[in-house]
Design a protein around this motif. Structure first.
Motif, PDB file in Angstrom:
ATOM      1  N   ARG A  11     -18.207  65.218  13.729  1.00  0.00           N
ATOM      2  CA  ARG A  11     -17.318  66.236  13.164  1.00  0.00           C
ATOM      3  C   ARG A  11     -17.972  67.598  13.315  1.00  0.00           C
ATOM      4  NH1 ARG A  11     -20.204  67.722   8.849  1.00  0.00           N
ATOM      5  NH2 ARG A  11     -21.561  66.139   7.919  1.00  0.00           N
ATOM      6  N   ILE A  12     -17.263  68.622  12.868  1.00  0.00           N
ATOM      7  CA  ILE A  12     -17.904  69.937  12.852  1.00  0.00           C
ATOM      8  C   ILE A  12     -18.597  70.125  11.512  1.00  0.00           C
ATOM      9  CG2 ILE A  12     -16.361  71.061  14.504  1.00  0.00           C
ATOM     10  CD1 ILE A  12     -15.148  72.309  11.807  1.00  0.00           C
ATOM     11  N   HIS A  13     -19.372  71.209  11.384  1.00  0.00           N
ATOM     12  CA  HIS A  13     -20.116  71.438  10.144  1.00  0.00           C
ATOM     13  C   HIS A  13     -19.143  71.530   8.961  1.00  0.00           C
ATOM     14  CE1 HIS A  13     -19.509  75.096  12.484  1.00  0.00           C
ATOM     15  NE2 HIS A  13     -19.390  75.775  11.370  1.00  0.00           N
ATOM     16  N   ARG A  14     -19.647  71.057   7.815  1.00  0.00           N
ATOM     17  CA  ARG A  14     -18.760  70.928   6.647  1.00  0.00           C
ATOM     18  C   ARG A  14     -18.330  72.280   6.111  1.00  0.00           C
ATOM     19  NH1 ARG A  14     -21.626  66.656   4.793  1.00  0.00           N
ATOM     20  NH2 ARG A  14     -23.034  68.102   3.773  1.00  0.00           N
ATOM     21  N   ASN A  15     -19.265  73.198   6.044  1.00  0.00           N
ATOM     22  CA  ASN A  15     -18.901  74.555   5.603  1.00  0.00           C
ATOM     23  C   ASN A  15     -19.782  75.569   6.328  1.00  0.00           C
ATOM     24  OD1 ASN A  15     -21.379  74.907   4.140  1.00  0.00           O
ATOM     25  ND2 ASN A  15     -20.530  73.468   2.621  1.00  0.00           N
ATOM     26  N   ASP A  16     -19.606  76.867   5.978  1.00  0.00           N
ATOM     27  CA  ASP A  16     -20.289  77.919   6.750  1.00  0.00           C
ATOM     28  C   ASP A  16     -21.792  77.991   6.494  1.00  0.00           C
ATOM     29  OD1 ASP A  16     -17.827  78.484   7.652  1.00  0.00           O
ATOM     30  OD2 ASP A  16     -17.553  80.338   6.501  1.00  0.00           O
ATOM     31  N   TYR A  21     -27.167  79.353  20.565  1.00  0.00           N
ATOM     32  CA  TYR A  21     -26.310  79.183  19.392  1.00  0.00           C
ATOM     33  C   TYR A  21     -24.990  79.904  19.590  1.00  0.00           C
ATOM     34  CZ  TYR A  21     -29.932  77.674  16.025  1.00  0.00           C
ATOM     35  OH  TYR A  21     -30.889  76.989  15.320  1.00  0.00           O
ATOM     36  N   ILE A  22     -23.933  79.323  19.082  1.00  0.00           N
ATOM     37  CA  ILE A  22     -22.784  80.147  18.719  1.00  0.00           C
ATOM     38  C   ILE A  22     -22.527  79.876  17.250  1.00  0.00           C
ATOM     39  CG2 ILE A  22     -21.396  80.698  20.774  1.00  0.00           C
ATOM     40  CD1 ILE A  22     -19.891  78.082  20.257  1.00  0.00           C
ATOM     41  N   PHE A  23     -22.121  80.949  16.605  1.00  0.00           N
ATOM     42  CA  PHE A  23     -21.914  80.850  15.163  1.00  0.00           C
ATOM     43  C   PHE A  23     -20.418  80.921  14.888  1.00  0.00           C
ATOM     44  CE2 PHE A  23     -25.807  83.010  16.255  1.00  0.00           C
ATOM     45  CZ  PHE A  23     -26.770  82.380  15.485  1.00  0.00           C
ATOM     46  N   GLY A  24     -19.935  80.010  14.038  1.00  0.00           N
ATOM     47  CA  GLY A  24     -18.508  80.072  13.725  1.00  0.00           C
ATOM     48  C   GLY A  24     -18.211  79.376  12.410  1.00  0.00           C
ATOM     49  N   ASP A  25     -17.109  79.763  11.804  1.00  0.00           N
ATOM     50  CA  ASP A  25     -16.720  79.081  10.569  1.00  0.00           C
ATOM     51  C   ASP A  25     -16.098  77.727  10.920  1.00  0.00           C
ATOM     52  OD1 ASP A  25     -14.191  79.609  11.471  1.00  0.00           O
ATOM     53  OD2 ASP A  25     -13.709  81.115   9.960  1.00  0.00           O
ATOM     54  N   THR A  26     -15.560  77.073   9.939  1.00  0.00           N
ATOM     55  CA  THR A  26     -15.084  75.705  10.174  1.00  0.00           C
ATOM     56  C   THR A  26     -13.811  75.662  11.017  1.00  0.00           C
ATOM     57  OG1 THR A  26     -14.031  75.892   8.016  1.00  0.00           O
ATOM     58  CG2 THR A  26     -16.123  74.716   8.103  1.00  0.00           C
TER      59      THR A  26
END
Lengths: 815, 225
Positions: free
Chosen positions: A559-564, A540-545
């Motif tokens: 797309r990337i994740h919608r929110n955190d 995993y890497i964790f990151g905001d949008t």
């Protein structure tokens, strides 16, 4: 007799100053390298060699095996100690838990200490295994109650300055604002080199008052923490095989069902005390010191051996070449009754004198070399080590070996001269000796060539690694880590907000580590399609949008994740392929099972390198901070700049730090990392190898060329009459120089032919460690060969040109 | 003292074998002074090398003080040589790196004489050769005559029974040459046996007996006194 030998040896050295100097330089370089490297080996091999019965002390460690490979952990599950407690093979068993308190206060004098290092929770058995000297307190009772602590003398002085150790018993310290702990003992710090750098020993039961309480009470087999260490001391008659068998059985008995499902297994290993200092798999306790490496030490030793050999070869070559000059003396000595044995002793004595002189110089030079090689040399490796009896003995032994290596063959040659022939001046250079000299010269230049080619290609590979596209933006990015004790997300968000208002900053993202780092967070996933169930590991890497945007990660589909906080995954191409999808678009909308929960794939990102280019790209997913209500994975704030000119950067960095100080109070925990510098640290070892190779190359060229110079001087002097005659007969300067150089250049060329496949093989093997490698360019070989020929030509011409330029009248008249 | 019978020595190259000594026989008595003469290449130096135990004969017998020494190994020859034979060479053969004193001292070192005794004996012989004032000089700092005196001093310092002199005056002018010959006569009168190879009729006249050689054989033998 000995006095006579040394006298004549000294006079001979002085008479042939140039040759002596060449010999001394060669031997001094070789000996200095050997001394420094010898000291380093001694330094590392004498860690923790002072513990009583050290050969019976072991750390129990865990190895986790899975289809992806073996993961090592220096800790073991807490359950293991109880399971082996009644085994009669153990004299003592101790577990300790390493934990760094955020704060320790001495209320009496109102002082506080933030994040003191090297603190452990342990029991009396630790002091039975490791023999500390108690200055105050009683070993048998000091840790038998909760809320007791034993301090080392050094730590005691920090917490309680100007207080005698005996007066410390009963004094109180407050840990983490809430736990009152009483000093129950003071021990001396280990005086000798040790990896056991601990300064505070808190009684083990005290752990129940910390956030480790549950873990300690439950003592689950499935839980392994590298901070939980287990040490055992075996009885004298212990059977290591049967202990290992018992450990294997226990590991098997307690294998988790989930682990079985993923073909994972665990093994417990007994790690000998002497292995701790070297074994990078399990590490040491003070990471800042860097782990000793046996392979690095053996590479260094190899360099020292080669440099010494080159020095010895110069000695052999020059002394056998000069033999005819000593012939008369040998003839006379033999006539006057000297035996061959006496002559050999004499020449060995001369060699020893020169070696001894070189050794004295080397000791002085070593002091300087320790600084030059500061990257390799541990900080506290001191010159004082030269006084250690083992080192003194080893130096004497080395001098003896070098004397034999360098002196024995020349002594044999010289003492073999036929008395009658030498007194009649009928000396002919034996074809055998000339052949040997040629062979040794070729050997020298082969080593030098291998070093040159190696240096060029290692440099090329490092350059390639540092400049290869990692798959994400690496320049003009810094990461600032929030304080270790700070868990609140709100402060991170506040800090991010402040950073966004700095005009020089282009973009800000909150997340875990940068795309490439030393940290990994791995889990197992399953994907079920119509035909099969596919299992895989996934990092995993964790990151905001904004994470993907800041690091310029390439989104191939979706797309990337919608929110955190939404449970969505952006997977990389490697995972995509592993899960059997044909194209990125196919994966969008499919779900993976992670921790028994279905998690949709919303995007596919292009592969990037998560670690150094030595390792392959692993299956990975970018995600948000789902569990932030329990534990936030966001620890860092990543920042990219508009432009990175050094002046701008300096003021921007000041602003970043100022913003940090305005948000956080723990300003001493400020950690900022440049992305490109982090990547450079991936290759620290390669850079060290490169530096070592540069030195080895320079020195081997120097020694070999000096040796060549010696031979050229000798040969040219012998051919002075021939040069004179040729000049009288009309030979040009060029013709004479070519005549003189030809023979030596041929040797260098032969060395090149031998060195090329050897260097190729060496570099080829070294490159196998890297997933991404530069090509073994033939240009490096040509440049290497040309460089060597250039140096050799320079050295040869230095003498031959002056000989060819000399007035032939002088050389012919002297006949 | 020396008795050689049918002594032979050959030198071989790949294609040719040269006879250096061809069944040579003669005897030298204790206290004699014998000169050996002959043209270059007649085998004089080869003979001297064999007599000095530096070289081995290929055939025949060589008795030294009644003992057969032909066929001795290097160690035995070396042992016999250092206690019994002194050498004086045409080109002096001093060791350039040693001083006068040290050069003369060398044979005593090899025969294991203690340092104090060595010093005494070297000084005595240097006094006798009138070269004491040059004791700390190196050979290159001396004239030819002085160098040969040092060589003689070195040859006699061990009180050898036999001195072998190979053209001892060959590199000297007549004055220095005569001085060296006088030294040899003195030694001979004191009881030392001397065998000298020379080209000089003048020097040969100092001896008791002249052996003339040609092609490795003795051709004549003249007794002078």
């Amino acid at each position: 007799m000995i006095k006579n030998y040394f006298k004549i040896a000294w006079r001979n050295i002085m008479k042939h100053k140039v040759f002596s100097l060449i010999n001394v330089i060669g031997l001094t370089i070789g000996l200095s390298a050997s001394f420094v490297i010898g000291l380093m080996i001694y330094y590392d091999y004498t860690f923790d060699d002072f513990h009583k019965d050290g050969d019976r002390i072991y750390r129990v460690v865990s190895d986790f095996k899975s289809p992806q490979g073996t993961f090592h952990n220096s800790g073991v599950t807490l359950a293991l100690k109880d399971a082996i407690a009644d085994n009669s093979n153990f004299e003592s068993i101790t577990e300790f838990y390493i934990n760094r308190p955020s704060k320790v206060e001495n209320k009496a004098n109102n002082t506080e200490f933030k994040w003191p290092n090297f603190v452990m929770y342990t029991d009396e058995a630790y002091f039975n295994i490791f023999d500390y000297k108690f200055i105050a307190g009683d070993k048998s009772t000091a840790l038998d109650k909760p809320n007791n602590v034993i301090l080392t003398e050094t730590r005691a002085k920090e917490y309680f300055p100007n207080t005698a150790p005996a007066d410390l018993i009963g004094k109180t310290l407050v840990y983490n604002d809430s736990i009152n702990i009483t000093v129950s003992g003071v021990v001396e710090n280990f005086k000798k080199r040790t990896d056991f750098v601990f300064e505070e020993f808190i009684s083990h039961q005290t752990l129940l008052q910390t956030d480790r309480r549950e873990e300690l009470l439950e003592r689950q087999w499935g839980n392994t923490n590298s901070d939980s260490q287990l040490f055992v001391k075996l009885t004298e008659s212990a059977n290591v095989v049967s202990i290992q068998k018992r450990l294997d059985d226990l590991a098997l008995e307690h294998t988790d069902e989930d682990d079985k499902k993923y073909e994972m297994s665990r093994e417990f290993q007994l790690q000998p005390l002497s292995d701790i200092h070297f074994n990078e798999d399990y590490g040491i306790y003070d990471w800042s010191k860097g782990q000793a490496s046996k392979s690095l030490l053996s590479n260094l030793a190899l360099v020292a051996v080669f440099l010494l050999l080159l020095g010895c070869i110069n000695f052999i070559n020059l002394n056998t070449a000069q033999a005819s000059q000593r012939a008369k003396e040998i003839g006379i000595r033999k006539t006057l009754g000297s035996s061959r044995k006496q002559l050999i002793s004499q020449f060995m004595g001369e060699t020893f004198l020169l070696v001894f002189f070189s050794a004295l110089l080397s000791i002085v030079l070593s002091k300087w070399l320790i600084n030059v090689f500061s990257d390799f040399v541990p900080e506290d490796l001191s010159f004082e080590l030269f006084k250690a009896p083992l080192i003194v003995l080893s130096i004497l032994l080395l001098l003896f070996v070098v004397t034999i290596l360098s002196g024995f063959y020349p002594a044999l040659v010289l003492s073999k001269f036929n008395t009658v022939s030498v007194l009649k001046n009928h000396m002919a250079a034996g074809e055998k000796k000339v052949r040997l000299r040629k062979f040794l010269t070729v050997f020298q230049f082969t080593i030098a060539q291998i070093f040159i080619i190696g240096t060029l290609l290692v440099g090329k590979q490092i350059n390639y690694l540092l400049n290869k596209d990692m798959g994400f933006k690496t320049d003009a990015i810094v990461s600032v880590y929030s304080p270790r004790s700070e868990r609140e997300l709100s402060k991170k968000e506040l800090y991010a907000e402040k950073l966004r208002s700095i005009p020089e900053i282009k973009s800000v993202s909150i997340g875990s580590h940068a795309p490439a780092s030393y940290s990994t967070n791995t889990t197992n996933v399953t994907y079920t399609n119509e035909e099969e169930i596919i299992k895989s590991e996934m990092q995993y890497i964790f990151g905001d949008t904004n994470y993907a945007n800041l690091f310029e990660l390439d989104i191939l589909a979706g797309r990337i994740h919608r929110n955190d906080t939404v449970r969505e995954l952006v997977i990389n191409e490697t995972l995509l392929k592993k899960l059997g999808f044909n194209s990125p678009d196919d994966a969008i909308g499919k779900a993976l099972t992670v921790n028994d929960e279905q998690t949709p794939i919303v995007g596919v990102m292009a592969d990037f390198n998560q670690r150094s280019l030595k390792s392959e790209i692993k299956p990975m997913a970018l995600r948000g901070d789902w569990y932030r209500s329990q534990f936030s994975q966001f620890q860092a704030i990543h920042v990219s700049f508009h432009n990175e000119s050094s002046e701008n950067l300096k003021s921007t960095l000041t602003k970043i730090e100022d913003a940090y100080k305005s948000v956080y109070t723990e300003t001493e925990d400020y950690r900022l990392q440049f992305m490109d510098q982090t990547i450079e640290t991936f290759y620290n070892r390669e850079k060290k190898i490169s530096k070592l190779l540069n030195w080895a190359t320079g020195l081997s060229i120097l020694i070999s060329c000096l040796g060549l110079l010696g031979l050229v001087i000798y040969t040219t002097n012998r051919r002075v009459k021939e040069i004179g005659v040729r000049k009288v007969l009309g030979a040009s300067l060029f013709q004479i120089n070519t005549l003189l150089c030809k023979e030596f250049l041929l040797l260098v060329a032969i060395a090149f032919v031998i060195a090329t496949p050897l260097a190729w093989y060496g570099i080829y093997s070294w490159l196998q460690d890297f997933t991404y490698k530069t090509s073994i360019s033939f240009i490096a070989f040509i440049v290497g060969g040309a460089a060597m020929i250039f140096f050799a030509l320079l050295v040869i011409s230095f003498k031959t040109l002056s000989a060819a330029n000399a007035n032939p009248v002088n050389s012919l008249r002297s006949e | 003292m020396i008795q050689i019978t049918d002594l032979e020595k050959f030198y071989r190259t790949e294609e040719v074998q040269t006879i250096a000594l061809n069944k040579l026989s003669f005897e030298v008595k204790q206290g004699e002074f014998v000169a050996i003469m002959g043209p270059s290449g007649c085998g004089k130096s080869t003979l001297l090398n064999i007599l000095g135990l530096l070289d081995d004969p290929d055939g025949g017998s060589f008795k030294f003080n009644g003992e057969e020494v032909a066929g001795y190994n290097e160690r035995k020859r070396s042992d016999l040589r250092k206690h019994n034979v002194g050498f004086v060479f045409q080109s002096f053969n001093l060791i350039d790196e040693l001083t006068v004193f040290e050069n003369v001292e060398l044979p005593l070192i090899y025969t294991g004489v203690k340092p104090a005794e060595r010093k005494k004996r070297v000084e005595e012989v240097l006094e006798k050769m009138q070269i004491m004032h040059r004791r700390n000089h190196f050979p290159q700092q001396l004239s030819g005559g002085q160098q040969q005196r040092v060589a003689v001093a070195r040859a006699v310092v061990n009180n050898p029974k036999l001195i072998l002199a190979d053209e001892p005056t060959g590199n000297l002018d007549s004055t220095n040459g005569n001085e060296v010959m006088d030294l040899l006569i003195d030694l001979n009168e004191a009881g030392t046996t001397i065998i000298m190879v020379t080209h000089s009729e003048h020097d040969a006249k100092y001896s008791h007996r002249i052996i003339r050689m040609l092609d490795g054989q003795k051709v004549t033998e003249n007794i002078l006194a």
